[in-house]
Design a protein around this motif. Structure first.
Motif, PDB file in Angstrom:
ATOM      1  N   ASN A 175       0.852  -1.193   0.000  1.00 45.46           N
ATOM      2  CA  ASN A 175       0.000   0.000   0.000  1.00 45.46           C
ATOM      3  C   ASN A 175       0.887   1.241   0.000  1.00 45.46           C
ATOM      4  O   ASN A 175       2.012   1.222   0.492  1.00 45.46           O
ATOM      5  CB  ASN A 175      -0.907   0.002   1.234  1.00 45.46           C
ATOM      6  N   ILE A 176       0.372   2.325  -0.578  1.00 45.50           N
ATOM      7  CA  ILE A 176       1.040   3.631  -0.541  1.00 45.50           C
ATOM      8  C   ILE A 176      -0.028   4.657  -0.193  1.00 45.50           C
ATOM      9  O   ILE A 176      -1.028   4.767  -0.900  1.00 45.50           O
ATOM     10  CB  ILE A 176       1.689   3.986  -1.890  1.00 45.50           C
ATOM     11  N   TYR A 177       0.153   5.356   0.901  1.00 46.57           N
ATOM     12  CA  TYR A 177      -0.875   6.320   1.290  1.00 46.57           C
ATOM     13  C   TYR A 177      -0.240   7.590   1.861  1.00 46.57           C
ATOM     14  O   TYR A 177       0.879   7.582   2.379  1.00 46.57           O
ATOM     15  CB  TYR A 177      -1.835   5.716   2.312  1.00 46.57           C
ATOM     16  N   LYS A 178      -0.975   8.685   1.713  1.00 47.81           N
ATOM     17  CA  LYS A 178      -0.508   9.997   2.165  1.00 47.81           C
ATOM     18  C   LYS A 178      -0.893  10.203   3.624  1.00 47.81           C
ATOM     19  O   LYS A 178      -2.013   9.910   4.028  1.00 47.81           O
ATOM     20  CB  LYS A 178      -1.135  11.091   1.302  1.00 47.81           C
ATOM     21  N   MET A 179       0.048  10.702   4.410  1.00 42.32           N
ATOM     22  CA  MET A 179      -0.215  10.977   5.815  1.00 42.32           C
ATOM     23  C   MET A 179      -1.072  12.231   5.931  1.00 42.32           C
ATOM     24  O   MET A 179      -0.855  13.220   5.213  1.00 42.32           O
ATOM     25  CB  MET A 179       1.107  11.148   6.581  1.00 42.32           C
ATOM     26  N   ASP A 180      -2.043  12.213   6.807  1.00 40.79           N
ATOM     27  CA  ASP A 180      -2.975  13.334   6.969  1.00 40.79           C
ATOM     28  C   ASP A 180      -2.241  14.623   7.322  1.00 40.79           C
ATOM     29  O   ASP A 180      -1.443  14.667   8.262  1.00 40.79           O
ATOM     30  CB  ASP A 180      -4.001  13.010   8.057  1.00 40.79           C
ATOM     31  N   GLY A 181      -2.561  15.663   6.561  1.00 42.90           N
ATOM     32  CA  GLY A 181      -2.028  16.984   6.852  1.00 42.90           C
ATOM     33  C   GLY A 181      -0.547  17.157   6.610  1.00 42.90           C
ATOM     34  O   GLY A 181       0.038  18.154   7.021  1.00 42.90           O
ATOM     35  N   LYS A 182       0.084  16.186   5.938  1.00 43.14           N
ATOM     36  CA  LYS A 182       1.522  16.283   5.709  1.00 43.14           C
ATOM     37  C   LYS A 182       1.834  15.960   4.246  1.00 43.14           C
ATOM     38  O   LYS A 182       1.030  15.347   3.554  1.00 43.14           O
ATOM     39  CB  LYS A 182       2.277  15.313   6.620  1.00 43.14           C
ATOM     40  N   ASP A 183       3.019  16.408   3.809  1.00 42.89           N
ATOM     41  CA  ASP A 183       3.491  16.080   2.458  1.00 42.89           C
ATOM     42  C   ASP A 183       4.352  14.825   2.506  1.00 42.89           C
ATOM     43  O   ASP A 183       5.377  14.735   1.832  1.00 42.89           O
ATOM     44  CB  ASP A 183       4.299  17.253   1.886  1.00 42.89           C
ATOM     45  N   GLU A 184       3.928  13.869   3.295  1.00 42.26           N
ATOM     46  CA  GLU A 184       4.676  12.628   3.457  1.00 42.26           C
ATOM     47  C   GLU A 184       3.805  11.434   3.080  1.00 42.26           C
ATOM     48  O   GLU A 184       2.584  11.457   3.239  1.00 42.26           O
ATOM     49  CB  GLU A 184       5.177  12.478   4.900  1.00 42.26           C
ATOM     50  N   PHE A 185       4.471  10.405   2.596  1.00 41.37           N
ATOM     51  CA  PHE A 185       3.785   9.182   2.211  1.00 41.37           C
ATOM     52  C   PHE A 185       4.400   7.999   2.951  1.00 41.37           C
ATOM     53  O   PHE A 185       5.604   7.978   3.240  1.00 41.37           O
ATOM     54  CB  PHE A 185       3.905   8.948   0.698  1.00 41.37           C
ATOM     55  N   ILE A 186       3.567   7.036   3.233  1.00 34.67           N
ATOM     56  CA  ILE A 186       4.036   5.782   3.816  1.00 34.67           C
ATOM     57  C   ILE A 186       3.925   4.700   2.755  1.00 34.67           C
ATOM     58  O   ILE A 186       2.864   4.501   2.151  1.00 34.67           O
ATOM     59  CB  ILE A 186       3.219   5.370   5.055  1.00 34.67           C
ATOM     60  N   VAL A 187       5.043   4.022   2.503  1.00 33.49           N
ATOM     61  CA  VAL A 187       5.053   2.876   1.596  1.00 33.49           C
ATOM     62  C   VAL A 187       5.135   1.624   2.449  1.00 33.49           C
ATOM     63  O   VAL A 187       6.136   1.395   3.133  1.00 33.49           O
ATOM     64  CB  VAL A 187       6.247   2.931   0.625  1.00 33.49           C
ATOM     65  N   LYS A 188       4.063   0.853   2.445  1.00 34.30           N
ATOM     66  CA  LYS A 188       4.046  -0.402   3.196  1.00 34.30           C
ATOM     67  C   LYS A 188       4.388  -1.537   2.247  1.00 34.30           C
ATOM     68  O   LYS A 188       3.751  -1.720   1.210  1.00 34.30           O
ATOM     69  CB  LYS A 188       2.670  -0.641   3.823  1.00 34.30           C
ATOM     70  N   LEU A 189       5.403  -2.319   2.599  1.00 35.82           N
ATOM     71  CA  LEU A 189       5.861  -3.394   1.734  1.00 35.82           C
ATOM     72  C   LEU A 189       5.089  -4.689   1.987  1.00 35.82           C
ATOM     73  O   LEU A 189       4.555  -4.917   3.084  1.00 35.82           O
ATOM     74  CB  LEU A 189       7.353  -3.659   1.972  1.00 35.82           C
ATOM     75  N   LYS A 190       5.037  -5.511   0.969  1.00 32.57           N
ATOM     76  CA  LYS A 190       4.485  -6.856   1.148  1.00 32.57           C
ATOM     77  C   LYS A 190       5.439  -7.656   2.027  1.00 32.57           C
ATOM     78  O   LYS A 190       6.664  -7.557   1.900  1.00 32.57           O
ATOM     79  CB  LYS A 190       4.317  -7.544  -0.206  1.00 32.57           C
ATOM     80  N   GLU A 191       4.888  -8.434   2.903  1.00 29.02           N
ATOM     81  CA  GLU A 191       5.711  -9.240   3.798  1.00 29.02           C
ATOM     82  C   GLU A 191       5.928 -10.635   3.214  1.00 29.02           C
ATOM     83  O   GLU A 191       5.238 -11.062   2.299  1.00 29.02           O
ATOM     84  CB  GLU A 191       5.045  -9.326   5.176  1.00 29.02           C
ATOM     85  N   ASN A 192       6.927 -11.308   3.760  1.00 29.84           N
ATOM     86  CA  ASN A 192       7.247 -12.695   3.376  1.00 29.84           C
ATOM     87  C   ASN A 192       7.689 -12.835   1.918  1.00 29.84           C
ATOM     88  O   ASN A 192       7.535 -13.899   1.313  1.00 29.84           O
ATOM     89  CB  ASN A 192       6.050 -13.615   3.639  1.00 29.84           C
ATOM     90  N   ILE A 193       8.232 -11.736   1.359  1.00 31.93           N
ATOM     91  CA  ILE A 193       8.824 -11.806   0.021  1.00 31.93           C
ATOM     92  C   ILE A 193      10.304 -12.155   0.180  1.00 31.93           C
ATOM     93  O   ILE A 193      10.988 -11.633   1.063  1.00 31.93           O
ATOM     94  CB  ILE A 193       8.691 -10.464  -0.722  1.00 31.93           C
ATOM     95  N   ARG A 194      10.786 -13.034  -0.694  1.00 33.91           N
ATOM     96  CA  ARG A 194      12.193 -13.426  -0.644  1.00 33.91           C
ATOM     97  C   ARG A 194      12.884 -13.155  -1.969  1.00 33.91           C
ATOM     98  O   ARG A 194      12.269 -13.219  -3.025  1.00 33.91           O
ATOM     99  CB  ARG A 194      12.338 -14.914  -0.285  1.00 33.91           C
ATOM    100  N   TRP A 195      14.171 -12.836  -1.866  1.00 36.75           N
ATOM    101  CA  TRP A 195      14.994 -12.723  -3.058  1.00 36.75           C
ATOM    102  C   TRP A 195      15.245 -14.120  -3.609  1.00 36.75           C
ATOM    103  O   TRP A 195      15.014 -15.112  -2.922  1.00 36.75           O
ATOM    104  CB  TRP A 195      16.319 -12.027  -2.733  1.00 36.75           C
ATOM    105  N   SER A 196      15.721 -14.193  -4.831  1.00 33.49           N
ATOM    106  CA  SER A 196      15.897 -15.504  -5.465  1.00 33.49           C
ATOM    107  C   SER A 196      16.949 -16.363  -4.771  1.00 33.49           C
ATOM    108  O   SER A 196      16.993 -17.577  -4.987  1.00 33.49           O
ATOM    109  CB  SER A 196      16.273 -15.330  -6.944  1.00 33.49           C
ATOM    110  N   ASP A 197      17.789 -15.756  -3.909  1.00 35.33           N
ATOM    111  CA  ASP A 197      18.747 -16.548  -3.131  1.00 35.33           C
ATOM    112  C   ASP A 197      18.195 -16.942  -1.776  1.00 35.33           C
ATOM    113  O   ASP A 197      18.907 -17.510  -0.941  1.00 35.33           O
ATOM    114  CB  ASP A 197      20.061 -15.789  -2.962  1.00 35.33           C
ATOM    115  N   GLY A 198      16.916 -16.633  -1.532  1.00 35.10           N
ATOM    116  CA  GLY A 198      16.268 -17.032  -0.293  1.00 35.10           C
ATOM    117  C   GLY A 198      16.297 -16.006   0.817  1.00 35.10           C
ATOM    118  O   GLY A 198      15.602 -16.156   1.826  1.00 35.10           O
ATOM    119  N   GLU A 199      17.069 -14.916   0.639  1.00 35.61           N
ATOM    120  CA  GLU A 199      17.146 -13.881   1.667  1.00 35.61           C
ATOM    121  C   GLU A 199      15.858 -13.053   1.678  1.00 35.61           C
ATOM    122  O   GLU A 199      15.232 -12.847   0.641  1.00 35.61           O
ATOM    123  CB  GLU A 199      18.349 -12.965   1.407  1.00 35.61           C
TER     124      GLU A 199
END
Length: 531
Positions: free
Chosen positions: A94-118
């Protein structure tokens, strides 16, 4: 291609006897095997792709079209564009704008792994943005220039602040995310990503071997089990590699792909590129600020003839910067066509009459004589535009205009445009999928952005502002329908066309093959090989 074997059973013996009574009919023998094609996908096989070996496998540091295409198989972004050019979340939840601010929060998907397993975390996103900002020539640098500050709030959340008004947030966050643990000490490391495929072997100057990535964020298992990335010497060598059978596909932008159609084992998949050709209009010129004159210009240019002459018809004519394959496209046919009668009607409606002495159409406004005489300039580095301006000059002069052509080096031309020292300018732009209309048309961009023509319309300003402030997709679509209507009515620029390119592939590659400017391999998980 797979085949199914069917055996004729004894019940057909009666038919065989009946057929045998006629000498003109062939006899079907009991036990005959009939081969019937089965188009169901088969797993396995090797697909050969060409690529110029980059100096680094970090896609953030490479300005190579061939490697950037290959990188789509290996890496993903927080945001990507789908086949309708609509931004969709990929690594971001998700990407959403914080109320009353010029800031955004980017929430990442969890449990994603790189191709080497990290594990994939916010540290990888921070490292990616740092890499782009610290690079002198990353192709993604313009997208992060408006990012003022950014920090990881925790393992899966990043806070981002933009400088001033950041339009099109999704486009600013559209770049591949790379793993910090792989590239931070060695930018030439063998790539590790989150895409459909992973690297399993690398032989410098020769090839890179890919196999299916069990940790892919797409959670899909492609039919094609192996891809060989053959390293090609230079751009000119791709054609030879394809013709010789070394590679199975070639992405061509040279408009000579028609020659491949002579081969029986080749298919061509055309797509609309990002490359938009148009004519800038200087609204400070009182004659060009007249809508009738802009309509006369639009009707006076034979766009079809131009693309047939220079691109073998491989271009998509548009009346606005919105592509016909975009989710924002209004679906209407183009309003303008080459029409001398309409062009002359518009000139007459603007009260211009032909002066026999000056041999120019002119009118008098507030005691001043205005003429249908304009300077049309373009840049000397572009062979197509140098030739096309002469065609446009001839077309417009055939409709009553007088056109003086000026060919300048690109930098000199841009300086003149920025100073407003021009009438018309044939230019091009590589537009983002959502076509940055805010930059081109919002009145605030006249002095500080790309609204070089000085076009201003309060309604357009409002629609663009609403579309950029977290408007729902449905409301944004409605706004863009109205924007396209206004652009067609007021013609702030003369839209010409988008160039078309093509992916040429051997016919052994089958399946759901859809190609677009944002990802040549978008549907590769549904491709399969018929060998």
């Amino acid at each position: 291609m797979k085949y199914m074997k069917l055996r004729i059973v004894p019940l057909i013996l009666i038919i065989t006897i009946l057929l045998s009574t006629s000498c003109s009919q062939p006899e079907i023998q009991i036990g005959t095997e009939i081969a019937i094609e089965d188009d169901s996908p088969t797993e396995g096989g090797v697909l050969n792709i060409g690529c110029i070996e980059p100096h680094s496998f970090n896609p953030l540091l490479v300005n190579s079209k061939s490697y950037n295409d290959v990188a789509k198989l290996l890496f993903n972004g927080l945001v990507e564009y789908d086949s309708t050019l609509k931004p969709v979340l990929v690594l971001a939840e998700n990407i959403y704008k914080m109320d009353g601010k010029d800031e955004f929060i980017v929430k990442l998907k969890e449990n994603i792994r790189w191709s080497d397993g990290e594990p994939f975390t916010s540290e990888d996103v921070i490292y990616t943005i740092n890499t782009i900002k610290n690079s002198n020539d990353s192709i993604y640098k313009p997208r992060v220039e408006l990012i003022d500050s950014y920090k990881a709030e925790d393992k899966y959340n990043i806070k981002i602040r933009f400088k001033g008004f950041a339009y099109n947030i999704y486009d600013h966050l559209n770049f591949p995310i790379v793993p910090k643990h792989v590239f931070q000490y060695n930018p030439s490391s063998v790539p590790v990503g989150t895409g459909l495929y992973k690297v399993v072997a690398y032989n410098k100057l020769k090839y890179m071997e890919l196999e299916r990535n069990q940790y892919s964020v797409q959670q899909a298992s492609p039919y094609i089990s192996k891809i060989i990335i053959n390293f090609i010497k230079d751009t000119d060598s791709f054609d030879t590699a394809f013709q010789s059978g070394q590679i199975d596909l070639i992405n061509t932008t040279s408009y000579d792909w028609e020659k491949y159609k002579e081969s029986k084992n080749v298919n061509t998949y055309k797509y609309i590129s990002r490359d938009f050709e148009f004519i800038l209009i200087n609204f400070k010129n009182p004659v060009l600020s007249d809508i009738y004159i802009r309509k006369a210009l639009m009707h006076g240019i034979n766009r079809t003839a131009i693309i047939e002459k220079y691109f073998l018809g491989n271009a998509s004519i548009v009346d606005t910067p919105i592509r016909s394959d975009s989710w924002l496209f209004d679906g209407d046919v183009n309003k303008y066509s080459y029409n001398k009668a309409e062009a002359q009607y518009a000139i007459n409606s603007a009260n211009f009459v032909f002066n026999e002495n000056t041999r120019v159409f002119q009118r008098e406004v507030d005691g001043k004589i205005q003429q249908l005489r304009f300077k049309l300039m373009t840049n000397s580095e572009n062979d197509f535009r140098i030739k096309a301006v002469e065609d446009i000059k001839m077309m417009l002069e055939d409709n009553g205009f007088v056109i003086d052509v000026e060919i300048l080096p690109f930098e000199e031309m841009i300086k003149k445009i920025e100073k407003g020292e021009y009438d018309l300018a044939l230019v091009g732009a590589n537009l983002s999928p959502e076509a940055d209309l805010y930059e081109f048309l919002h009145s605030s961009q006249i002095s500080s952005g790309k609204n070089y023509g000085g076009y201003s319309n309060p309604r357009v300003d409002l629609l663009l502002e609403q579309s950029l402030y977290n408007l729902s997709p449905e409301d944004k679509y409605i706004n863009y329908i109205e924007l396209q209507r206004i652009i067609k009515d007021e013609l702030p620029i003369i839209s010409l066309f988008y160039k078309q390119y093509a992916l040429v592939m051997r016919s052994k590659v089958k399946g759901e093959i859809q190609v677009d400017s944002e990802n040549l391999f978008r549907t590769i998980n549904n491709w399969y090989l018929d060998e």
